[in-house]
Design a protein around this motif. Structure first.
Motif: not given
Length: 318
Positions: A303-318
Protein backbone atom coordinates in the motif's frame (compact mmCIF):
# COMPACT_ATOMS: atom_id res chain seq x y z
CA UNK A 1 1.77 9.08 -18.19
CA UNK A 2 3.98 6.19 -17.07
CA UNK A 3 3.17 6.86 -13.41
CA UNK A 4 -0.55 6.56 -14.18
CA UNK A 5 0.09 3.38 -16.15
CA UNK A 6 2.05 1.92 -13.22
CA UNK A 7 -0.70 2.78 -10.74
CA UNK A 8 -3.33 1.21 -12.99
CA UNK A 9 -1.17 -1.89 -13.47
CA UNK A 10 -0.75 -2.27 -9.70
CA UNK A 11 -4.52 -1.99 -9.21
CA UNK A 12 -5.39 -4.50 -11.93
CA UNK A 13 -2.85 -7.04 -10.72
CA UNK A 14 -3.96 -6.67 -7.08
CA UNK A 15 -7.53 -7.53 -8.06
CA UNK A 16 -7.10 -10.09 -10.82
CA UNK A 17 -3.50 -11.27 -10.73
CA UNK A 18 -2.60 -13.19 -13.86
CA UNK A 19 -5.54 -15.50 -14.67
CA UNK A 20 -4.81 -19.23 -14.79
CA UNK A 21 -6.91 -19.63 -17.95
CA UNK A 22 -4.80 -17.02 -19.71
CA UNK A 23 -1.58 -18.69 -18.60
CA UNK A 24 -2.88 -22.03 -19.91
CA UNK A 25 -3.69 -20.47 -23.28
CA UNK A 26 -0.73 -18.21 -24.01
CA UNK A 27 1.74 -18.58 -21.14
CA UNK A 28 3.22 -15.52 -19.43
CA UNK A 29 5.80 -12.87 -20.41
CA UNK A 30 8.29 -14.45 -18.00
CA UNK A 31 7.84 -17.86 -19.63
CA UNK A 32 8.39 -16.29 -23.06
CA UNK A 33 11.52 -14.55 -21.85
CA UNK A 34 12.62 -17.77 -20.15
CA UNK A 35 12.23 -19.74 -23.37
CA UNK A 36 14.46 -17.25 -25.19
CA UNK A 37 17.08 -17.39 -22.43
CA UNK A 38 17.04 -21.20 -22.51
CA UNK A 39 17.54 -21.16 -26.29
CA UNK A 40 20.46 -18.74 -26.01
CA UNK A 41 21.98 -20.83 -23.24
CA UNK A 42 21.71 -24.01 -25.28
CA UNK A 43 23.13 -22.46 -28.46
CA UNK A 44 25.89 -20.25 -27.03
CA UNK A 45 27.01 -21.77 -23.72
CA UNK A 46 29.29 -24.47 -25.05
CA UNK A 47 31.51 -26.56 -22.75
CA UNK A 48 34.31 -26.65 -25.32
CA UNK A 49 34.72 -22.86 -25.15
CA UNK A 50 37.15 -21.20 -22.77
CA UNK A 51 35.99 -19.45 -19.62
CA UNK A 52 36.61 -16.04 -21.22
CA UNK A 53 34.73 -16.99 -24.37
CA UNK A 54 31.74 -18.26 -22.40
CA UNK A 55 31.67 -15.03 -20.36
CA UNK A 56 31.81 -12.97 -23.57
CA UNK A 57 29.01 -15.01 -25.13
CA UNK A 58 26.94 -14.58 -21.96
CA UNK A 59 27.39 -10.83 -22.22
CA UNK A 60 26.36 -10.88 -25.88
CA UNK A 61 23.30 -12.98 -25.04
CA UNK A 62 22.29 -10.51 -22.36
CA UNK A 63 22.68 -7.57 -24.76
CA UNK A 64 20.51 -9.36 -27.33
CA UNK A 65 17.89 -10.08 -24.68
CA UNK A 66 17.92 -6.45 -23.52
CA UNK A 67 17.55 -5.11 -27.07
CA UNK A 68 14.60 -7.43 -27.74
CA UNK A 69 12.91 -6.35 -24.49
CA UNK A 70 13.44 -2.65 -25.17
CA UNK A 71 12.27 -2.83 -28.79
CA UNK A 72 9.20 -4.86 -27.86
CA UNK A 73 8.32 -2.40 -25.12
CA UNK A 74 8.73 0.62 -27.40
CA UNK A 75 6.62 -0.97 -30.16
CA UNK A 76 3.82 -1.84 -27.75
CA UNK A 77 3.89 1.66 -26.25
CA UNK A 78 3.77 3.25 -29.71
CA UNK A 79 0.82 1.10 -30.77
CA UNK A 80 -1.08 1.71 -27.52
CA UNK A 81 -0.50 5.47 -27.62
CA UNK A 82 -2.29 5.61 -30.98
CA UNK A 83 -5.43 4.09 -29.47
CA UNK A 84 -8.16 5.64 -27.31
CA UNK A 85 -7.39 5.03 -23.63
CA UNK A 86 -3.98 3.76 -24.59
CA UNK A 87 -2.75 4.29 -21.02
CA UNK A 88 -5.36 1.82 -19.77
CA UNK A 89 -4.33 -0.74 -22.37
CA UNK A 90 -0.70 -0.29 -21.33
CA UNK A 91 -1.67 -0.69 -17.67
CA UNK A 92 -3.53 -3.90 -18.44
CA UNK A 93 -0.61 -5.35 -20.38
CA UNK A 94 1.96 -4.14 -17.83
CA UNK A 95 0.10 -5.73 -14.93
CA UNK A 96 1.49 -9.08 -16.07
CA UNK A 97 4.98 -7.91 -15.04
CA UNK A 98 3.97 -7.35 -11.39
CA UNK A 99 3.37 -10.20 -8.94
CA UNK A 100 1.88 -8.71 -5.78
CA UNK A 101 -1.26 -10.89 -5.70
CA UNK A 102 0.43 -14.12 -6.71
CA UNK A 103 3.20 -13.56 -4.15
CA UNK A 104 0.64 -13.01 -1.41
CA UNK A 105 -1.35 -16.08 -2.47
CA UNK A 106 1.66 -18.40 -2.69
CA UNK A 107 3.03 -17.42 0.71
CA UNK A 108 -0.41 -17.64 2.32
CA UNK A 109 -0.71 -21.13 0.83
CA UNK A 110 2.46 -22.16 2.68
CA UNK A 111 0.91 -21.09 6.00
CA UNK A 112 -2.28 -23.01 5.28
CA UNK A 113 -0.39 -26.11 4.18
CA UNK A 114 1.88 -26.01 7.22
CA UNK A 115 -1.20 -26.09 9.44
CA UNK A 116 -2.11 -29.41 7.85
CA UNK A 117 1.24 -31.19 7.89
CA UNK A 118 4.97 -30.65 7.49
CA UNK A 119 4.97 -32.45 4.13
CA UNK A 120 2.22 -30.17 2.84
CA UNK A 121 4.20 -27.15 3.99
CA UNK A 122 7.34 -28.41 2.29
CA UNK A 123 5.44 -29.01 -0.93
CA UNK A 124 3.98 -25.48 -1.01
CA UNK A 125 7.19 -23.70 -0.05
CA UNK A 126 9.02 -25.72 -2.71
CA UNK A 127 6.94 -23.85 -5.29
CA UNK A 128 8.46 -20.48 -4.35
CA UNK A 129 12.06 -21.25 -3.32
CA UNK A 130 14.95 -22.81 -5.20
CA UNK A 131 16.51 -24.58 -2.23
CA UNK A 132 16.16 -28.23 -1.25
CA UNK A 133 13.09 -28.34 1.01
CA UNK A 134 13.06 -32.05 1.82
CA UNK A 135 15.05 -31.63 5.04
CA UNK A 136 13.31 -28.47 6.30
CA UNK A 137 11.51 -28.70 9.62
CA UNK A 138 8.44 -26.60 10.43
CA UNK A 139 10.35 -23.46 11.45
CA UNK A 140 12.59 -23.90 8.40
CA UNK A 141 9.55 -23.96 6.12
CA UNK A 142 8.17 -20.82 7.77
CA UNK A 143 11.51 -18.99 7.52
CA UNK A 144 11.87 -19.96 3.86
CA UNK A 145 8.40 -18.59 3.09
CA UNK A 146 9.13 -15.30 4.88
CA UNK A 147 12.53 -14.92 3.21
CA UNK A 148 10.96 -15.54 -0.18
CA UNK A 149 8.21 -13.03 0.57
CA UNK A 150 10.71 -10.30 1.47
CA UNK A 151 13.06 -10.91 -1.45
CA UNK A 152 10.33 -11.33 -4.05
CA UNK A 153 8.55 -8.22 -2.81
CA UNK A 154 11.60 -6.39 -4.12
CA UNK A 155 12.18 -8.40 -7.32
CA UNK A 156 8.58 -9.14 -8.24
CA UNK A 157 6.69 -6.05 -7.10
CA UNK A 158 8.70 -2.97 -6.18
CA UNK A 159 11.36 -3.16 -8.89
CA UNK A 160 9.07 -3.78 -11.90
CA UNK A 161 6.60 -1.17 -10.62
CA UNK A 162 9.34 1.45 -10.23
CA UNK A 163 10.89 0.68 -13.61
CA UNK A 164 7.43 0.89 -15.18
CA UNK A 165 6.68 4.19 -13.46
CA UNK A 166 10.00 5.83 -14.32
CA UNK A 167 10.96 4.27 -17.66
CA UNK A 168 7.65 3.00 -19.04
CA UNK A 169 6.98 -0.44 -20.47
CA UNK A 170 10.41 -0.70 -22.17
CA UNK A 171 12.11 -0.22 -18.79
CA UNK A 172 9.85 -2.72 -17.05
CA UNK A 173 10.42 -5.34 -19.77
CA UNK A 174 14.16 -4.74 -19.64
CA UNK A 175 14.15 -5.25 -15.87
CA UNK A 176 12.07 -8.41 -16.14
CA UNK A 177 14.34 -9.83 -18.84
CA UNK A 178 17.50 -9.24 -16.81
CA UNK A 179 15.93 -10.51 -13.58
CA UNK A 180 14.70 -13.68 -15.30
CA UNK A 181 18.13 -14.22 -16.83
CA UNK A 182 19.72 -13.89 -13.40
CA UNK A 183 17.35 -16.47 -11.91
CA UNK A 184 18.01 -18.92 -14.75
CA UNK A 185 21.72 -18.53 -15.51
CA UNK A 186 23.09 -16.10 -12.93
CA UNK A 187 24.02 -18.67 -10.31
CA UNK A 188 27.51 -20.00 -9.63
CA UNK A 189 27.12 -23.51 -10.99
CA UNK A 190 29.88 -24.95 -13.13
CA UNK A 191 27.82 -24.47 -16.27
CA UNK A 192 26.77 -20.88 -15.61
CA UNK A 193 29.61 -19.32 -13.63
CA UNK A 194 31.03 -17.73 -16.79
CA UNK A 195 28.00 -17.54 -19.09
CA UNK A 196 25.72 -16.06 -16.43
CA UNK A 197 28.22 -13.54 -15.05
CA UNK A 198 26.86 -10.60 -17.02
CA UNK A 199 23.26 -11.41 -16.10
CA UNK A 200 24.10 -11.63 -12.40
CA UNK A 201 26.08 -8.36 -12.36
CA UNK A 202 23.45 -6.48 -14.37
CA UNK A 203 20.68 -7.73 -12.09
CA UNK A 204 22.69 -6.56 -9.07
CA UNK A 205 22.96 -3.11 -10.63
CA UNK A 206 19.28 -2.81 -11.55
CA UNK A 207 18.17 -3.83 -8.06
CA UNK A 208 20.39 -1.46 -6.08
CA UNK A 209 17.67 1.17 -5.63
CA UNK A 210 14.55 -1.08 -5.54
CA UNK A 211 15.97 -3.32 -2.80
CA UNK A 212 16.64 -0.37 -0.52
CA UNK A 213 13.25 1.17 -1.30
CA UNK A 214 11.68 -2.17 -0.38
CA UNK A 215 13.49 -2.21 2.96
CA UNK A 216 12.23 1.31 3.61
CA UNK A 217 8.67 0.27 2.78
CA UNK A 218 8.93 -2.68 5.18
CA UNK A 219 10.21 -0.41 7.95
CA UNK A 220 7.37 2.07 7.29
CA UNK A 221 4.82 -0.74 7.24
CA UNK A 222 6.15 -2.11 10.53
CA UNK A 223 5.70 1.33 12.08
CA UNK A 224 2.17 1.63 10.65
CA UNK A 225 0.96 -1.65 12.15
CA UNK A 226 2.76 -1.30 15.48
CA UNK A 227 5.58 -3.78 14.81
CA UNK A 228 9.13 -2.88 15.93
CA UNK A 229 10.05 -0.51 13.10
CA UNK A 230 13.24 0.67 14.76
CA UNK A 231 14.48 -2.91 15.03
CA UNK A 232 13.59 -3.44 11.37
CA UNK A 233 15.62 -0.36 10.42
CA UNK A 234 18.60 -1.22 12.61
CA UNK A 235 18.66 -4.84 11.45
CA UNK A 236 18.62 -3.78 7.81
CA UNK A 237 21.49 -1.33 8.37
CA UNK A 238 23.53 -3.82 10.38
CA UNK A 239 22.92 -7.12 8.60
CA UNK A 240 22.01 -6.40 4.97
CA UNK A 241 25.66 -6.37 3.94
CA UNK A 242 26.20 -9.86 5.34
CA UNK A 243 24.06 -11.39 2.60
CA UNK A 244 25.82 -12.89 -0.42
CA UNK A 245 23.69 -10.65 -2.61
CA UNK A 246 24.28 -6.89 -2.47
CA UNK A 247 20.52 -6.39 -2.58
CA UNK A 248 18.52 -9.31 -1.20
CA UNK A 249 19.78 -8.73 2.33
CA UNK A 250 18.01 -5.37 2.62
CA UNK A 251 14.36 -6.52 2.50
CA UNK A 252 15.14 -9.82 4.27
CA UNK A 253 16.97 -8.13 7.15
CA UNK A 254 14.25 -5.49 7.50
CA UNK A 255 11.60 -8.21 7.65
CA UNK A 256 13.66 -10.20 10.18
CA UNK A 257 13.89 -7.18 12.47
CA UNK A 258 10.21 -6.35 12.11
CA UNK A 259 9.22 -9.89 13.12
CA UNK A 260 11.86 -10.46 15.78
CA UNK A 261 13.31 -13.38 13.83
CA UNK A 262 16.72 -14.58 12.67
CA UNK A 263 16.40 -15.37 8.97
CA UNK A 264 18.91 -16.79 6.51
CA UNK A 265 21.62 -19.16 7.64
CA UNK A 266 22.71 -22.46 6.07
CA UNK A 267 20.61 -23.95 3.28
CA UNK A 268 20.90 -26.63 0.61
CA UNK A 269 20.73 -26.13 -3.17
CA UNK A 270 20.80 -29.13 -5.48
CA UNK A 271 22.48 -31.27 -2.82
CA UNK A 272 25.09 -28.63 -1.95
CA UNK A 273 25.18 -26.95 1.47
CA UNK A 274 25.49 -23.15 1.31
CA UNK A 275 26.61 -21.22 4.39
CA UNK A 276 24.29 -18.25 4.26
CA UNK A 277 24.62 -15.35 6.69
CA UNK A 278 22.12 -15.01 9.52
CA UNK A 279 20.06 -11.81 9.37
CA UNK A 280 18.57 -10.60 12.64
CA UNK A 281 19.14 -11.61 16.24
CA UNK A 282 15.69 -12.93 17.10
CA UNK A 283 14.09 -16.36 17.17
CA UNK A 284 14.85 -19.14 14.70
CA UNK A 285 11.61 -20.98 15.51
CA UNK A 286 9.37 -19.20 13.01
CA UNK A 287 5.73 -20.25 12.93
CA UNK A 288 2.57 -19.93 10.84
CA UNK A 289 1.73 -16.86 12.92
CA UNK A 290 4.99 -15.27 11.80
CA UNK A 291 4.07 -15.92 8.16
CA UNK A 292 0.73 -14.22 8.81
CA UNK A 293 2.50 -11.24 10.40
CA UNK A 294 4.93 -11.05 7.49
CA UNK A 295 2.00 -11.00 5.06
CA UNK A 296 0.38 -8.18 7.04
CA UNK A 297 3.58 -6.15 6.79
CA UNK A 298 3.86 -7.00 3.10
CA UNK A 299 0.34 -5.81 2.32
CA UNK A 300 0.87 -2.58 4.22
CA UNK A 301 4.21 -2.05 2.47
CA UNK A 302 2.56 -2.67 -0.91
CA UNK A 303 0.00 0.00 0.00
CA UNK A 304 2.93 2.31 0.69
CA UNK A 305 4.26 1.60 -2.80
CA UNK A 306 0.85 2.53 -4.21
CA UNK A 307 0.95 5.83 -2.33
CA UNK A 308 4.40 6.64 -3.74
CA UNK A 309 3.28 5.93 -7.31
CA UNK A 310 0.01 7.83 -6.76
CA UNK A 311 1.85 10.88 -5.44
CA UNK A 312 4.22 10.76 -8.41
CA UNK A 313 1.27 10.45 -10.82
CA UNK A 314 -0.51 13.43 -9.28
CA UNK A 315 2.67 15.49 -9.32
CA UNK A 316 3.42 14.60 -12.95
CA UNK A 317 0.08 15.99 -14.19
CA UNK A 318 0.47 19.35 -12.44
Amino acid sequence: MSFTVALFALAIEAVAGYPDWLFARIGHPVTWIGALIAALDKRLNLERDSFAMRRAKGGAALIALAVIALVAGMLIEALASALPYGWAILGLLSSSLIAQKSLNDHVAAVARALSLSLDDGRREVGKIVGRDVTLLDGPGVARAAIESLAENFSDGVVAPALFLAVFGLPGALLYKAVNTADSMIGHKSERHLAFGWAAARCDDLLNLVPARVTAGLIVAAAWAIGAPAREAYETARRDAGKHASPNAGWPEAAMAGALGLALGGPRAYHGMEVEGATLGTGRRDATQADIASALKIYRCAAAGLWLIVLAAALFSVR
